[in-house]
Motif scaffolding. Sequence first.
Motif, PDB file in Angstrom:
ATOM      1  N   HIS A 128       0.812  -1.215   0.000  1.00 39.03           N
ATOM      2  CA  HIS A 128       0.000   0.000   0.000  1.00 39.03           C
ATOM      3  C   HIS A 128       0.848   1.268   0.000  1.00 39.03           C
ATOM      4  CE1 HIS A 128      -3.960  -1.657  -0.205  1.00 39.03           C
ATOM      5  NE2 HIS A 128      -3.687  -2.517   0.778  1.00 39.03           N
ATOM      6  N   ILE A 129       2.051   1.210   0.538  1.00 37.75           N
ATOM      7  CA  ILE A 129       2.971   2.348   0.428  1.00 37.75           C
ATOM      8  C   ILE A 129       3.240   2.634  -1.045  1.00 37.75           C
ATOM      9  CG2 ILE A 129       5.376   3.064   0.794  1.00 37.75           C
ATOM     10  CD1 ILE A 129       5.211   1.562   3.519  1.00 37.75           C
ATOM     11  N   GLY A 130       3.394   1.581  -1.830  1.00 34.09           N
ATOM     12  CA  GLY A 130       3.585   1.748  -3.276  1.00 34.09           C
ATOM     13  C   GLY A 130       2.395   2.420  -3.921  1.00 34.09           C
ATOM     14  N   GLN A 131       1.188   2.024  -3.513  1.00 31.42           N
ATOM     15  CA  GLN A 131      -0.023   2.650  -4.068  1.00 31.42           C
ATOM     16  C   GLN A 131      -0.063   4.136  -3.729  1.00 31.42           C
ATOM     17  OE1 GLN A 131      -2.766   1.138  -5.976  1.00 31.42           O
ATOM     18  NE2 GLN A 131      -2.740   3.321  -6.363  1.00 31.42           N
ATOM     19  N   LEU A 132       0.247   4.480  -2.484  1.00 35.79           N
ATOM     20  CA  LEU A 132       0.263   5.884  -2.083  1.00 35.79           C
ATOM     21  C   LEU A 132       1.288   6.670  -2.903  1.00 35.79           C
ATOM     22  CD1 LEU A 132       0.035   5.456   1.789  1.00 35.79           C
ATOM     23  CD2 LEU A 132      -1.790   6.252   0.262  1.00 35.79           C
ATOM     24  N   SER A 133       2.423   6.036  -3.178  1.00 35.60           N
ATOM     25  CA  SER A 133       3.470   6.700  -3.963  1.00 35.60           C
ATOM     26  C   SER A 133       2.994   7.002  -5.379  1.00 35.60           C
ATOM     27  CB  SER A 133       4.733   5.837  -4.002  1.00 35.60           C
ATOM     28  OG  SER A 133       5.258   5.682  -2.700  1.00 35.60           O
ATOM     29  N   ILE A 134       2.267   6.091  -5.976  1.00 35.24           N
ATOM     30  CA  ILE A 134       1.725   6.310  -7.324  1.00 35.24           C
ATOM     31  C   ILE A 134       0.741   7.470  -7.298  1.00 35.24           C
ATOM     32  CG2 ILE A 134       0.200   5.325  -9.100  1.00 35.24           C
ATOM     33  CD1 ILE A 134       1.557   2.583  -8.405  1.00 35.24           C
ATOM     34  N   TRP A 135      -0.154   7.474  -6.316  1.00 33.80           N
ATOM     35  CA  TRP A 135      -1.136   8.555  -6.224  1.00 33.80           C
ATOM     36  C   TRP A 135      -0.454   9.901  -5.986  1.00 33.80           C
ATOM     37  CZ3 TRP A 135      -4.822   5.484  -2.539  1.00 33.80           C
ATOM     38  CH2 TRP A 135      -5.589   4.595  -3.296  1.00 33.80           C
ATOM     39  N   ALA A 136       0.609   9.907  -5.186  1.00 35.03           N
ATOM     40  CA  ALA A 136       1.346  11.158  -4.953  1.00 35.03           C
ATOM     41  C   ALA A 136       1.859  11.720  -6.271  1.00 35.03           C
ATOM     42  CB  ALA A 136       2.502  10.918  -3.980  1.00 35.03           C
ATOM     43  N   ARG A 137       2.458  10.883  -7.062  1.00 28.73           N
ATOM     44  CA  ARG A 137       2.982  11.342  -8.364  1.00 28.73           C
ATOM     45  C   ARG A 137       1.862  11.792  -9.292  1.00 28.73           C
ATOM     46  NH1 ARG A 137       8.209  11.256  -7.874  1.00 28.73           N
ATOM     47  NH2 ARG A 137       9.309   9.464  -7.030  1.00 28.73           N
ATOM     48  N   GLU A 138       0.712  11.121  -9.224  1.00 28.97           N
ATOM     49  CA  GLU A 138      -0.427  11.507 -10.066  1.00 28.97           C
ATOM     50  C   GLU A 138      -0.923  12.919  -9.752  1.00 28.97           C
ATOM     51  OE1 GLU A 138      -2.402   7.136 -11.076  1.00 28.97           O
ATOM     52  OE2 GLU A 138      -3.401   8.439  -9.618  1.00 28.97           O
ATOM     53  N   ILE A 139      -0.756  13.350  -8.508  1.00 20.55           N
ATOM     54  CA  ILE A 139      -1.182  14.708  -8.163  1.00 20.55           C
ATOM     55  C   ILE A 139      -0.009  15.693  -8.158  1.00 20.55           C
ATOM     56  CG2 ILE A 139      -3.238  13.945  -6.926  1.00 20.55           C
ATOM     57  CD1 ILE A 139      -1.770  14.442  -4.281  1.00 20.55           C
ATOM     58  N   GLY A 140       1.125  15.246  -8.706  1.00 23.09           N
ATOM     59  CA  GLY A 140       2.271  16.133  -8.866  1.00 23.09           C
ATOM     60  C   GLY A 140       3.081  16.383  -7.609  1.00 23.09           C
ATOM     61  N   ARG A 141       3.012  15.472  -6.656  1.00 20.78           N
ATOM     62  CA  ARG A 141       3.762  15.625  -5.408  1.00 20.78           C
ATOM     63  C   ARG A 141       4.796  14.524  -5.280  1.00 20.78           C
ATOM     64  NH1 ARG A 141       1.173  16.728  -0.583  1.00 20.78           N
ATOM     65  NH2 ARG A 141       3.267  17.330   0.014  1.00 20.78           N
ATOM     66  N   LYS A 142       5.890  14.843  -4.640  1.00 24.08           N
ATOM     67  CA  LYS A 142       6.927  13.847  -4.375  1.00 24.08           C
ATOM     68  C   LYS A 142       6.435  12.919  -3.258  1.00 24.08           C
ATOM     69  CE  LYS A 142      11.710  13.325  -3.011  1.00 24.08           C
ATOM     70  NZ  LYS A 142      12.916  13.946  -2.515  1.00 24.08           N
ATOM     71  N   PRO A 143       6.526  11.601  -3.465  1.00 20.32           N
ATOM     72  CA  PRO A 143       6.079  10.683  -2.405  1.00 20.32           C
ATOM     73  C   PRO A 143       7.075  10.609  -1.258  1.00 20.32           C
ATOM     74  CG  PRO A 143       6.909   9.445  -4.279  1.00 20.32           C
ATOM     75  CD  PRO A 143       6.942  10.899  -4.676  1.00 20.32           C
ATOM     76  N   VAL A 144       6.624  10.052  -0.164  1.00 20.46           N
ATOM     77  CA  VAL A 144       7.476   9.780   0.990  1.00 20.46           C
ATOM     78  C   VAL A 144       8.517   8.753   0.569  1.00 20.46           C
ATOM     79  CG1 VAL A 144       7.476   8.637   3.248  1.00 20.46           C
ATOM     80  CG2 VAL A 144       5.703  10.329   2.691  1.00 20.46           C
ATOM     81  N   SER A 145       9.748   8.944   1.008  1.00 18.71           N
ATOM     82  CA  SER A 145      10.779   7.941   0.736  1.00 18.71           C
ATOM     83  C   SER A 145      10.555   6.738   1.653  1.00 18.71           C
ATOM     84  CB  SER A 145      12.169   8.510   0.989  1.00 18.71           C
ATOM     85  OG  SER A 145      13.133   7.464   0.894  1.00 18.71           O
ATOM     86  N   SER A 146      10.552   5.575   1.048  1.00 13.48           N
ATOM     87  CA  SER A 146      10.420   4.344   1.839  1.00 13.48           C
ATOM     88  C   SER A 146      11.718   3.545   1.823  1.00 13.48           C
ATOM     89  CB  SER A 146       9.256   3.503   1.299  1.00 13.48           C
ATOM     90  OG  SER A 146       9.478   3.171  -0.048  1.00 13.48           O
ATOM     91  N   ASP A 147      12.808   4.191   1.482  1.00 11.51           N
ATOM     92  CA  ASP A 147      14.108   3.543   1.368  1.00 11.51           C
ATOM     93  C   ASP A 147      14.575   3.038   2.733  1.00 11.51           C
ATOM     94  OD1 ASP A 147      16.789   2.809   0.983  1.00 11.51           O
ATOM     95  OD2 ASP A 147      17.059   4.324  -0.574  1.00 11.51           O
ATOM     96  N   LEU A 148      14.546   1.750   2.915  1.00  7.50           N
ATOM     97  CA  LEU A 148      14.901   1.121   4.179  1.00  7.50           C
ATOM     98  C   LEU A 148      16.371   1.360   4.552  1.00  7.50           C
ATOM     99  CD1 LEU A 148      13.605  -1.940   5.723  1.00  7.50           C
ATOM    100  CD2 LEU A 148      16.000  -2.152   5.148  1.00  7.50           C
ATOM    101  N   ILE A 149      17.234   1.423   3.552  1.00  3.98           N
ATOM    102  CA  ILE A 149      18.673   1.590   3.798  1.00  3.98           C
ATOM    103  C   ILE A 149      18.974   2.866   4.579  1.00  3.98           C
ATOM    104  CG2 ILE A 149      20.928   1.965   2.662  1.00  3.98           C
ATOM    105  CD1 ILE A 149      19.944  -0.927   2.434  1.00  3.98           C
TER     106      ILE A 149
END
Length: 153
Positions: A128-149
């Motif tokens: 679902h984090i991936g889904q939120l990231s797609i929606w963020a880009r669809e509205i022209g916003r940078k998504p939250v970084s989920s980079d575990l490293i």
Amino acid sequence: MLDMFRYNWQVRDDWFEWCRELPAEELSKERTGGMGSILATLFHVAKGEQIWINQMQGTPVLIKEGVTTLEEAEGFTELTKPITEQFLQSWDEEKAGQTLTKKRRDGSDYVITYEKIIKHLISHEIHHIGQLSIWAREIGRKPVSSDLIFRDY
């Protein structure tokens, strides 16, 4: 296992922070995929966590039907986290091997290990984090970084 939940909670908290910059209409706007909206998806991951953890503990499931505000979704998350954390603090091989019996839609039983349920909850939120990231880009916003490293959890 607890460290992966802490990672997911940290990312979820970042999504809540990210959402504070959006109007309520954008949070509840109907979208394709996920649970249909940003708000419903954030609530859905906490609700799923709460349902499965309480079933494994044999405690009453505190089902809440939907939320209408970001504050309600975040409050439900904050209610759920300590229950999950307490359950996972005593995680060991014995607990991992315990099972829960569920009914399929056809009425037959299936047995699932606690380990598989926990792994499902971890991967479910990441999905679902991936889904939120797609929606963020669809509205022209940078998504939250989920980079575990690059996260300390």
